[in-house]
Design a protein around this motif. Structure first.
Motif, PDB file in Angstrom:
ATOM      1  N   PHE A   1       1.453  24.345 -35.341  1.00 47.05           N
ATOM      2  CA  PHE A   1       2.487  23.334 -35.561  1.00 47.05           C
ATOM      3  C   PHE A   1       2.877  23.292 -37.029  1.00 47.05           C
ATOM      4  O   PHE A   1       2.011  23.261 -37.912  1.00 47.05           O
ATOM      5  CB  PHE A   1       1.999  21.954 -35.098  1.00 47.05           C
ATOM      6  CG  PHE A   1       2.077  21.791 -33.608  1.00 47.05           C
ATOM      7  CD1 PHE A   1       3.058  21.009 -33.025  1.00 47.05           C
ATOM      8  CD2 PHE A   1       1.183  22.446 -32.774  1.00 47.05           C
ATOM      9  CE1 PHE A   1       3.143  20.873 -31.656  1.00 47.05           C
ATOM     10  CE2 PHE A   1       1.256  22.320 -31.400  1.00 47.05           C
ATOM     11  CZ  PHE A   1       2.243  21.535 -30.840  1.00 47.05           C
ATOM     12  N   ALA A   2       4.170  23.308 -37.294  1.00 54.14           N
ATOM     13  CA  ALA A   2       4.683  23.232 -38.659  1.00 54.14           C
ATOM     14  C   ALA A   2       4.350  21.864 -39.245  1.00 54.14           C
ATOM     15  O   ALA A   2       4.224  20.873 -38.511  1.00 54.14           O
ATOM     16  CB  ALA A   2       6.194  23.448 -38.670  1.00 54.14           C
ATOM     17  N   SER A   3       4.239  21.794 -40.552  1.00 56.78           N
ATOM     18  CA  SER A   3       3.970  20.504 -41.191  1.00 56.78           C
ATOM     19  C   SER A   3       5.119  19.534 -40.935  1.00 56.78           C
ATOM     20  O   SER A   3       4.915  18.322 -40.898  1.00 56.78           O
ATOM     21  CB  SER A   3       3.733  20.679 -42.683  1.00 56.78           C
ATOM     22  OG  SER A   3       4.885  21.221 -43.303  1.00 56.78           O
ATOM     23  N   LYS A   4       6.317  20.052 -40.746  1.00 59.68           N
ATOM     24  CA  LYS A   4       7.489  19.217 -40.459  1.00 59.68           C
ATOM     25  C   LYS A   4       8.009  19.509 -39.056  1.00 59.68           C
ATOM     26  O   LYS A   4       9.124  19.961 -38.864  1.00 59.68           O
ATOM     27  CB  LYS A   4       8.572  19.452 -41.500  1.00 59.68           C
ATOM     28  CG  LYS A   4       8.161  18.969 -42.878  1.00 59.68           C
ATOM     29  CD  LYS A   4       9.269  19.135 -43.876  1.00 59.68           C
ATOM     30  CE  LYS A   4       8.832  18.568 -45.207  1.00 59.68           C
ATOM     31  NZ  LYS A   4       9.873  18.676 -46.214  1.00 59.68           N
ATOM     32  N   THR A   5       7.164  19.234 -38.075  1.00 60.08           N
ATOM     33  CA  THR A   5       7.567  19.387 -36.682  1.00 60.08           C
ATOM     34  C   THR A   5       8.442  18.200 -36.288  1.00 60.08           C
ATOM     35  O   THR A   5       8.123  17.055 -36.590  1.00 60.08           O
ATOM     36  CB  THR A   5       6.331  19.450 -35.759  1.00 60.08           C
ATOM     37  OG1 THR A   5       5.508  20.548 -36.143  1.00 60.08           O
ATOM     38  CG2 THR A   5       6.740  19.613 -34.303  1.00 60.08           C
ATOM     39  N   LEU A   6       9.544  18.493 -35.616  1.00 56.52           N
ATOM     40  CA  LEU A   6      10.451  17.468 -35.118  1.00 56.52           C
ATOM     41  C   LEU A   6      10.044  17.113 -33.688  1.00 56.52           C
ATOM     42  O   LEU A   6       9.769  18.002 -32.879  1.00 56.52           O
ATOM     43  CB  LEU A   6      11.891  17.999 -35.142  1.00 56.52           C
ATOM     44  CG  LEU A   6      12.988  17.077 -34.643  1.00 56.52           C
ATOM     45  CD1 LEU A   6      13.118  15.856 -35.548  1.00 56.52           C
ATOM     46  CD2 LEU A   6      14.309  17.834 -34.571  1.00 56.52           C
TER      47      LEU A   6
END
Length: 188
Positions: A133-138
């Motif tokens: 998971f990206a640090s800035k998951t939408l």
């Protein structure tokens, strides 16, 4: 603070508008699975070729002590999960989103220890990988449903969903008898 994943938010909104205007209003969607298929079709036409969209993928935990989740749609770039989407199709009822928000809040809380894998069970392997998971998951909630108790104003996140704060969008198609759905988008 600027909104995270602004280009993806715009692509999701455009896809949502197309789902409702081109498919729902022409009575081509009759279930939540139909809503998923329509959104996948329109979203893939808007996303760069490097994006992958998975329908109901399993979210795994690195420690294997966490419950397993199956979000409705997950969008990945070439390395990471960049969006988790939950859908609701209740054109004749008021939607209850509490279960979906609880699931997404928990994923947002534990995202550093979670991943999605596209491992196939049978057949030759083709591009198997794990997506962290990206640090800035939408995170997004999208629903076709009747008006809220308070009219067309979308509900706000509760304090119990604090991990979604700043990374959550909601898109609604509010249905009414004998008229086209009213489209609403909101943060949080």
């Amino acid at each position: 603070m600027s909104p995270i994943r602004l280009p993806l938010r715009k692509q999701l909104w455009t896809a949502w508008e197309r789902v409702i205007r081109e498919d729902y209003e022409k009575q081509l969607i009759n279930s939540e699975n139909g809503l998923q298929a329509s959104l996948l079709f329109h979203l893939r036409s808007l996303l760069p070729k490097s994006r992958r969209v998975f329908i109901e993928p399993q979210v795994f935990s690195s420690d294997s002590k966490t419950d397993l989740w199956f979000p409705d749609l997950v969008v990945c770039n070439s390395r990471e999960v960049i969006a988790v989407l939950e859908l609701k199709y209740l054109p004749r009822a008021t939607a209850n989103w509490n279960k979906d928000l609880t699931k997404m809040n928990r994923i947002a809380e534990l995202k550093d220890s979670l991943f999605v894998s596209n491992t196939r069970y049978l057949g030759p392997p083709a591009d198997e990988r794990e997506y962290r998971f990206a640090s800035k998951t939408l995170f997004g909630w999208m629903g076709v449903h009747r008006p809220f108790r308070d009219g067309d104003d979308p509900p706000r996140l509760s304090s119990g969903h604090r991990f979604l704060s700043g990374c959550f969008v909601q898109f609604h198609a509010i249905t009414r008898h004998n008229s086209a759905p009213h489209l609403v988008k909101a943060l949080g």
